[in-house]
Design a protein around this motif. Structure first.
Motif, short mmCIF file in Angstrom:
data_model
loop_
_atom_site.label_atom_id
_atom_site.label_comp_id
_atom_site.label_asym_id
_atom_site.label_seq_id
_atom_site.Cartn_x
_atom_site.Cartn_y
_atom_site.Cartn_z
N SER A 123 0.83 -1.22 0.00
CA SER A 123 0.00 0.00 0.00
C SER A 123 0.85 1.26 0.00
CB SER A 123 -0.95 0.01 1.20
OG SER A 123 -0.23 0.00 2.42
N MET A 124 2.13 1.14 0.38
CA MET A 124 3.05 2.28 0.32
C MET A 124 3.29 2.70 -1.13
SD MET A 124 4.55 3.83 2.91
CE MET A 124 4.43 5.54 2.38
N LEU A 125 3.27 1.73 -2.05
CA LEU A 125 3.45 2.03 -3.46
C LEU A 125 2.15 2.47 -4.12
CD1 LEU A 125 5.69 -1.01 -4.52
CD2 LEU A 125 6.45 1.27 -3.87
N ALA A 130 10.62 -6.52 0.05
CA ALA A 130 10.04 -6.59 1.39
C ALA A 130 8.56 -6.25 1.38
CB ALA A 130 10.80 -5.65 2.33
N PHE A 131 8.18 -5.23 0.60
CA PHE A 131 6.76 -4.85 0.53
C PHE A 131 5.91 -6.00 0.00
CE2 PHE A 131 7.82 -0.05 -0.12
CZ PHE A 131 8.20 0.04 1.21
N LEU A 132 6.41 -6.66 -1.05
CA LEU A 132 5.67 -7.79 -1.63
C LEU A 132 5.56 -8.95 -0.64
CD1 LEU A 132 7.13 -7.83 -5.25
CD2 LEU A 132 4.73 -7.48 -4.65
N LEU A 133 6.66 -9.29 0.01
CA LEU A 133 6.64 -10.39 0.97
C LEU A 133 5.73 -10.08 2.16
CD1 LEU A 133 10.42 -11.38 0.92
CD2 LEU A 133 8.50 -12.78 0.13
N ARG A 134 5.73 -8.84 2.59
CA ARG A 134 4.88 -8.47 3.72
C ARG A 134 3.40 -8.55 3.34
NH1 ARG A 134 8.31 -3.24 6.09
NH2 ARG A 134 10.20 -4.45 6.61
N ARG A 135 3.06 -8.08 2.13
CA ARG A 135 1.67 -8.18 1.71
C ARG A 135 1.27 -9.65 1.57
NH1 ARG A 135 -2.77 -5.41 -0.50
NH2 ARG A 135 -1.99 -3.75 0.87
N ALA A 136 2.16 -10.48 1.02
CA ALA A 136 1.86 -11.90 0.92
C ALA A 136 1.65 -12.50 2.31
CB ALA A 136 3.00 -12.63 0.21
N TYR A 195 2.05 -5.59 -11.71
CA TYR A 195 1.21 -4.54 -11.12
C TYR A 195 2.02 -3.70 -10.13
CZ TYR A 195 -2.96 -2.79 -8.59
OH TYR A 195 -3.92 -2.02 -8.00
N THR A 196 2.75 -4.38 -9.25
CA THR A 196 3.59 -3.67 -8.29
C THR A 196 4.70 -2.91 -8.98
OG1 THR A 196 3.13 -5.37 -6.62
CG2 THR A 196 5.06 -3.97 -6.26
N GLN A 197 5.26 -3.49 -10.03
CA GLN A 197 6.34 -2.84 -10.78
C GLN A 197 5.85 -1.55 -11.41
OE1 GLN A 197 7.88 -5.38 -13.84
NE2 GLN A 197 9.89 -4.42 -13.84
N ALA A 198 4.65 -1.56 -11.97
CA ALA A 198 4.10 -0.35 -12.58
C ALA A 198 3.91 0.74 -11.54
CB ALA A 198 2.77 -0.68 -13.27
#
Length: 559
Positions: free
Chosen positions: A91-93, A135-141, A299-302
């Motif tokens: 959500s930070m991104l 880290a953001f992706l792993l935390r959301r997962a 999606y996160t990359q964009a």
């Protein structure tokens, strides 16, 4: 990307160094150049659940507790951020409301960075970009795996709307708790608390107080604030319609090259590819990758590069009368754009069976993901179709189903399916290939109970099978264009050399040059992916077209 964040301050063993990494002094110094150092005091709230958190923190001394409010005023500690570590998840991104509250435990000092400054840092510092985004992706997962969300879904697994809502939340990586009244005897207490009855199901309880009875995807997106941070009215360099592989690729390349990008997606990121159980012939993933994971990363990359993505907002009309172009959105303002990339894809065609709509989501499915596989575990299933999507679905479902019947009207798969999938099907004892066979009838009372198929001109056979996966020829999503662009006889958008001189004359093409390779009959409007005529229906080609289109966007913006 599956390590859960524990419900206590203890950390999970897997991936802990990547999920909660400690920054080195040199890395902290580079972050500090983009923010300010300030004091924090015990009990101070630095970000609240359900609110957009515009600040990112690196802890120098003291601690920050990551908590979630619960019932009866209680809170659950998700984890504790210690010195050298940092706050934030996906959500930070995206700029969406936070799923957790940040509360100071031990007093100390932090580096405070504004979200826009963090995005700038991520774009210019490759090392920190890798650390933060991973880290953001792993935390959301972890939040998803642990059910640390602000949503409770109450509904039966036999309901098509329950399935729709589960898929919408899952494909948008939003954690939720699911309660099935068919299995949970205590669900009546929850029903009484929020004053709704079994007939109201499925019900979504949003952030503990808003109760949505069988909500649309858009109502869910509104309740969860998916689009709150997006300015819909200022003119964008490029508006991309559709967030499948082609649209997301275009967003990544356009945003990374400094263009102001808005993506408009009618449902969830990923398109048809997002419902693929496993893609094994995509370059760079020798062991395969699920469509959902691939498109979630894109999606996160964009978003990392600054592209904004509107979810559950469908384009209803493209106004081609003048530049800047405008796109009309469901019940929203017109979105202006200097250029447009259409990546709306195509949808699987419905089988010519009169009552098929009755069973959609209740026995008839157009995607084979983990959610659907759970519904048919240990049962026989039917897969209709002879392309790669059908092959991927059959191989995936064979892992849990007792038997998979693959029905194709042709005499074989060689002309329509990749060889590696054909071999998997041939070698699987669970999969039965039925050539020259078509599905002719569906039966059941609300839920699919049996099917009939027919081989050549033989009498039909009836089978007690409750799950059918339809992956046949696709129809383009171009109805909303209302004659604005030149289409082929099947409704796909014609581009570049495919446009004849007569078609350009009829469209009143205004320029002396011919249309670019992926340009439509309107200057500055491009089509990529499955929606484009003569497109090769592969994820890799869609990604390639999305990236290539951006080079032409730059040229169109200079005209």
């Amino acid at each position: 990307m599956t390590a859960p964040i524990a419900a206590t301050p203890s950390r999970p063993a897997p991936n802990v160094d990547q999920t909660f990494p400690k920054l080195t002094p040199a890395q902290i110094e580079r972050v500090a150049a983009h923010g300010r150092t300030r004091r924090i005091e015990r009990g101070e709230v630095l970000g609240a659940v359900g609110k957009v958190t515009p600040l990112f923190f690196v802890v120098l001394t003291g601690t920050i507790e990551v908590v979630q409010p619960g019932g009866n005023g209680k809170t659950t500690t998700v984890t504790t951020i210690s010195p050298g570590e940092f706050t934030g998840e996906v959500s930070m991104l995206s700029g969406r409301p936070s799923l957790v509250t940040l509360r100071v435990g031990e007093p100390g000092e932090v580096i405070e960075v504004q979200r826009d400054d963090l995005l700038s840092l991520i774009q210019v510092d490759a090392e920190l970009s890798e650390i933060f985004v991973r880290a953001f992706l792993l935390r959301r997962a972890g939040l998803v795996a642990g059910g640390f969300g602000d949503v409770v879904l109450v509904g039966s697994n036999h309901s098509s709307d329950t399935l729709r809502i589960k898929e919408f939340l899952t494909r948008n990586l939003h954690p939720y708790v699911f309660i099935d009244p068919d299995r949970d005897a205590g669900v009546q207490d929850l029903l009484d608390r929020f004053e709704f009855a079994i007939v109201d199901l499925p019900v979504l309880i949003c952030r503990g107080n808003a109760v949505l009875r069988n909500p649309t995807n858009r109502q869910i997106a509104d309740c969860l604030g998916f689009n709150e941070a997006i300015d819909q009215v200022h003119v964008r360099d490029v508006v991309i319609i559709g967030a499948g592989p082609a649209g997301l690729a275009a967003a990544v390349y356009a945003a990374s090259e400094g263009l102001d990008v808005l993506v408009v997606e009618a449902n969830s990121p990923g398109g048809q590819a997002g419902s693929s159980s496993r893609i094994e012939n995509y370059l760079g993933f020798p062991s395969g990758i699920s469509g959902q994971e691939l498109t979630a990363r894109a999606y996160t990359q964009a978003q990392k590069f600054g592209a904004e993505v509107m979810i559950a907002e469908g384009a209803t009309r493209l106004d081609c009368t003048r530049k800047a172009y405008t796109i009309e959105i469901d019940n929203g303002p017109r979105v202006p754009a200097r250029t447009v990339i259409i990546a709306t894809g195509a949808e699987y065609r419905k089988l010519p069976i009169e009552n098929i709509s009755k069973f959609e989501g209740a026995g008839v499915y157009y995607g084979a993901t983990f959610i659907e596989s759970q519904l048919c575990e240990g049962e026989e299933v039917v897969v209709v179709g002879g392309g790669n999507s059908a092959g991927q679905a059959a191989v995936f479902l064979a892992q849990t189903a007792s038997k998979v019947h693959v029905l194709v009207r042709s005499r074989g798969l060689a002309e329509s399916m990749s060889r590696y999938l054909i071999r998997r099907i041939e070698e699987s004892p669970t999969i039965v290939l039925r050539t020259c066979t078509e599905l002719i009838a569906l039966e059941g009372n609300g839920q699919l109970e049996r099917v009939q198929w027919r081989k050549d001109n033989e009498p039909g056979e009836s089978h007690d099978i409750r799950h059918v996966f339809v992956m046949t020829g696709a129809a383009p999503s171009t109805q909303w264009l209302s004659g604005c662009l030149t289409l082929d006889a099947r409704g796909f958008i014609k581009t570049g050399p495919e446009l004849s001189r007569d078609e350009l004359t009829a469209a009143k093409w205004p320029l002396s040059r011919q249309p670019h390779l992926l340009e439509t009959s309107r200057p500055g409007v491009f089509a990529v992916g499955d929606v484009r005529a003569d497109n090769i229906k592969r994820v890799a080609s869609a990604v390639g077209e999305g990236s290539i289109a951006v080079s032409f966007v730059h040229q169109a913006l200079q005209e």
